[in-house]
Write an enzyme that holds these catalytic residues in place. Structure first.
Site, PDB file in Angstrom:
ATOM      1  N   GLY A  22       0.783  -1.221   0.000  1.00 51.41           N
ATOM      2  CA  GLY A  22       0.000   0.000   0.000  1.00 51.41           C
ATOM      3  C   GLY A  22       0.814   1.269   0.000  1.00 51.41           C
ATOM      4  N   ASP A 130      -6.230   9.396   3.235  1.00 45.47           N
ATOM      5  CA  ASP A 130      -5.533  10.502   2.586  1.00 45.47           C
ATOM      6  C   ASP A 130      -6.422  11.272   1.618  1.00 45.47           C
ATOM      7  OD1 ASP A 130      -3.368   9.773   4.013  1.00 45.47           O
ATOM      8  OD2 ASP A 130      -2.290   8.814   2.374  1.00 45.47           O
ATOM      9  N   TYR A 174      -7.912   7.316  10.344  1.00 51.98           N
ATOM     10  CA  TYR A 174      -7.408   5.952  10.490  1.00 51.98           C
ATOM     11  C   TYR A 174      -6.369   5.795  11.590  1.00 51.98           C
ATOM     12  CZ  TYR A 174      -3.805   7.888   7.367  1.00 51.98           C
ATOM     13  OH  TYR A 174      -2.842   8.680   6.778  1.00 51.98           O
TER      14      TYR A 174
END
Length: 889
Positions: A22, A130, A174
């Site tokens: 990721g 993001d 998160y």
């Protein structure tokens, strides 16, 4: 908690344990992913999350369907994962520009996931990391909140896919630092917890984007809000936010008691696939353990054993490995250093696997990692084992003196050059994308994480350039003031470039060992700490530097040279030299490995670290031969862990340099090479080689016929050396350094700390000696009437200038030192000139100088000095025929 409970968690087939790809940067290849699946199966892990940020159809162009070729690629990947019993989780990131309330957008989203399902994928994830927490006007009318919009879309997709067994959701908040205002009171997280379908798992990175510690209490708090156990997206080993760092240390900072509190752990590691062996394997070991030693009054016997093992492993790191007895713990106890040791034993064979690699070395990082701004944080101290505080935003949950004549023997030269080896040269004179420089900072915040920004309020000189490596373009740099074509300049010798046919891995001296890998990992350990051997480098050099006055000459203490303090200093200097030699050996052995793919991934980091340590070792040798320094170096120093670049930057900051960051900006070679350059203090025995170098470079510069020039200088063999270098090494030898390859001296830098006093000494001592040595060249103003050949007239003028020249006071105010540097055309490694200048600047700075100048700058040397940070000093002299260039440090 009972062992049975831990065992149940460990054996729970629903516990997700694996790897998330990721990061921001070049995605892994198909072969690398297949290799990963095999390893995950062997190590008892079960999941792989596909979320590479640079798969544009995963994120930026999420609406677009995969092409036939891309579909075949993904189908092969999913099939390979199934063959290894690894769950392939396909992730999509639509949050950048999705309209949550649009039915058309939902059709597109479902169609995209249906296509992937046709490839054989049965597990999915929606990522909303993001992104800006904003909605369109139509979304605001349809949903009460941003969280509700995301939850609605996620639930609908989950139902459309028939409630797959594994479905993950990554929230925009998160980690705890992004929860507004905090985790318990976050409206966003509470909405996710109450509205998200119970079968959907939520991902979490911990207190920060990159979390040093994840405590059971913090997970309990989160679980209560989310109403389910979270899946940790762990960025501990992610390195996409700093091109100078790679993390090879073990998984740590997560108590194994978390196993019963989590739904799973997915590690998001380094961009370089081959460098992740330790990172992934230690996660696998952690997932199978149940007890981690606790630092409290009620330690179990196993915990006490863990502490004992920690002490023993630390002793091994300092004194060398002990193979006589095994450091072992009960199988249910996790110990990070022991886990590292086990991983290294399995990693070593990977270096012997035959894998080819061609083309230039190119780091997989990208430069457009999304930035994230944070509010002010409280200032506090940070433990001295911590390392660089960097920009947050890269890793999302998805990544984001010199001796005098007394030191002139060959033995001295060997001792000085024993391990001052610096950087190998480039193959073709160009440079690839490389490492970022350190950034000067002066604020330390206790809660800063590796990706968070620390603003600089430093009042460093205006010449200090806080640059990223992308700003450095050395493709056209002239590495020498006399960088002209040399008629007899040799080409690269065979063996400079690392060729596959040259491997000597079968020979014992060229084989990597467990000790080598241990050193490698300690130098590139973890975001918040250096490994034991890395910390040892910092501590030893810092001690040597701060105690350099011990080896200073003291006329009132004639026996000081034999004192215990002096002996200790030299012993520790030898220890630092030994550590530098070990790094050199690691570097050389690395270039011989069969796994060229792994070499290409690790080479830039080891190359840079080796150069930095060698630079410091050269400085230690300078301190030794210079009998210490005239002042301490505490002024302007910052704590080492707040600088971009990890251990290499921390070591650089220990030099007495505060505003020459540009000298640490150099790119790695495009092709692996073993060419070694040694920078060391000048010795009297070097005079002949340096003079010969001056002779060769001058001839190359003039472009004259070699035979004619040799005849011309037959009667004046030392003239060029006397003009360009003689006054420095005679009157100021303590500020001279040479750089040599395996054959000869290929460059030098010479300086005078107090140029005004040095000029006076030239008039008093050096000029009379030259008048005696070259009487025919000192007929002032009458050179036209002599029989001097035309090529010598300019040189005669330079000699005469020594007698009449005075340096202007305006020049010396800010640039009191004078410097000259020459480098052979055969040196095509662009970092050598910077490292050579760094040695001279460090020596001058240690003696109180704050700036230096060069003069007699012509067209050939103009660009050379300019690229080293020198700027033209105007209005310092009325003589329009003389140009001065200077830089402040």
């Amino acid at each position: 908690m009972q062992l049975e409970e831990f065992s149940d968690a460990k054996n729970d087939v629903s516990f997700i344990c694996g790897v998330v790809e990721g990061f921001y940067g070049r995605p892994w290849t198909l072969d690398q992913r297949k290799d990963l699946f095999i390893k995950l199966q062997e190590w008892g892990m079960n999941s792989y999350l596909y979320a590479p940020k640079d798969d544009y159809k995963h994120r930026a162009y999420w609406r677009e369907l995969y092409s036939v070729e891309e579909a075949e690629h993904l189908t092969m990947l999913i099939t390979a994962s199934k063959e290894c019993n690894i769950t392939f989780i396909y992730a999509l990131s639509p949050g950048l520009d999705i309209t949550y309330s649009s039915s058309k957008e939902m059709v597109i989203l479902k169609r995209k996931l249906d296509q992937v399902a046709q490839f054989g994928c049965t597990a999915f994830a929606l990522l909303f990391d993001d992104i800006e927490a904003e909605m369109t006007e139509s979304d605001k009318e349809a949903f009460q909140s941003f969280a509700q919009a995301q939850v609605s879309v996620t639930n609908e997709v989950y139902e459309h896919l028939n409630q797959p067994k594994e479905f993950l959701f990554c929230p925009t908040q998160y980690c705890a630092s992004r929860a507004v205002p905090d985790v318990p009171n976050s409206e966003y997280l509470n909405t996710v917890g109450s509205k998200l379908a119970p079968g959907i798992d939520v991902m979490w990175t911990g207190p920060k984007v990159i979390s040093r510690l994840i405590t059971p209490a913090s997970i309990d708090e989160l679980t209560e809000v989310l109403r389910r156990k979270p899946v940790i997206w762990d960025n501990l080993h992610a390195n996409d936010y700093d091109q100078k760092r790679i993390f090879l240390g073990p998984y740590t900072g997560r108590p194994s008691s978390l196993l019963t509190k989590l739904k799973g752990v997915l590690t998001n590691p380094n961009c370089e696939y081959g460098a992740n062996f330790v990172a992934i394997h230690t996660v696998a070991q952690w997932s199978k353990c149940s007890i981690e030693h606790a630092h409290d009054e009620n330690q179990s016997s196993d915990a006490i054993n863990a502490v004992s093992a920690d002490i023993k492993l630390e002793q091994e790191s300092r004194n060398g490995r002990s193979d006589d007895e095994d450091v072992s713990l009960p199988m249910l106890v996790y110990h990070s250093r022991l886990a590292l040791k086990k991983s290294l034993q399995l990693w070593l064979p990977e270096f012997k696997r035959t894998k080819s690699m061609w083309g230039p070395i190119s780091k997989p990082h990208v430069n457009n990692v999304p930035p994230v701004t944070f509010g002010a944080t409280s200032q506090s101290g940070v433990p001295c084992c911590s390392s660089g505080s960097l920009e947050e935003g890269g890793t999302s949950p998805g990544s984001a003196p010199m001796p005098t004549a007394d030191h002139s023997s060959a033995e001295d030269a060997n001792e000085l050059g024993s391990d001052a080896t610096l950087t190998p040269c480039l193959v073709d004179g160009t440079e690839s994308g490389g490492s970022s420089s350190m950034v000067s900072l002066d604020r330390v915040a206790e809660c800063l994480e590796p990706m968070e920004t620390v603003e600089s309020t430093s009042s460093a000189s205006s010449q200090a350039k806080h640059l990223d490596v992308e700003d450095v373009d050395d493709h056209d740099i002239k590495e020498s003031p006399v960088k002209e074509e040399m008629p007899s300049a040799p080409e690269h010798e065979e063996g400079d470039v690392v060729m596959e046919s040259e491997r000597k891995e079968e020979e014992e001296d060229y084989q990597l060992t467990i000790d080598d890998l241990g050193l490698l990992c300690d130098l590139f350990y973890l975001p918040f700490e250096h490994g034991p051997q890395g910390m040892q480098l910092i501590q030893e050099f810092n001690w040597l530097k701060l105690n350099a006055h011990i080896v200073g000459s003291n006329p009132s203490k004639p026996t000081a040279a034999g004192s215990p303090e002096v002996k200790e200093w030299h012993q520790r200097a030898e220890k630092f030299d030994t550590m530098s030699r070990a790094l050199n050996k690691l570097f050389t052995r690395l270039t011989y490995i069969n796994n060229r793919e792994l070499l290409y991934e690790l080479y830039p980091y080891v190359w840079d670290m080796r150069g930095v340590v060698a630079l410091l070792n050269s400085y230690v040798k300078w301190l030794s031969f210079n009998q210490g320094s005239k002042q301490g170096f505490l002024s302007g120093e910052q704590e080492p862990w707040v600088f971009r670049g990890g251990l290499a930057a921390d070591l650089q900051r220990l030099l007495p340099l505060e505003s020459v960051n540009d000298l640490f900006l150099y790119k790695t070679p495009e092709t692996p090479t073993r060419q070694v350059y040694t920078i060391r203090p000048y010795l009297a025995s070097d005079e002949r080689n340096v003079y010969q170098l001056c002779h060769r470079l001058h001839i190359a510069r003039t472009g004259a016929n070699l035979c004619d020039m040799e005849k011309l200088f037959h009667s004046y063999p030392n003239l060029l050396g006397d003009i360009h270098f003689g006054a420095f090494v005679t009157l100021s030898p303590e500020f001279s350094f040479v750089v040599e390859d395996e054959n000869s001296v290929v460059g030098f830098v010479a300086a005078a700390a107090n140029a005004k006093e040095w000029q006076r000494q030239i008039h008093v001592a050096w000029v009379p000696e030259m008048q005696t040595k070259y009487p025919e060249l000192f007929h002032s103003h009458s050179t036209e009437k002599t029989n001097i050949p035309d090529p010598l007239k300019d040189l005669a003028t330079r000699l005469q200038r020594l007698h009449t020249e005075d340096l202007p006071d305006a020049l010396l105010t800010y640039h009191p030192s004078q410097l000259k540097m020459w480098l052979s055309d055969t040196v095509i490694d662009h970092s050598v000139s910077k490292r050579l200048l760094t040695c001279a600047v460090a020596a001058l700075r240690a003696h109180g100088s704050s700036g230096c100048h060069v003069y007699d700058v012509d067209v050939c040397s103009l660009e050379f000095y300019s690229r080293l940070g020198f700027v033209e000093l105007k209005n310092v002299t009325h003589d329009h025929d003389v140009m001065y260039f200077g830089r402040i440090f």
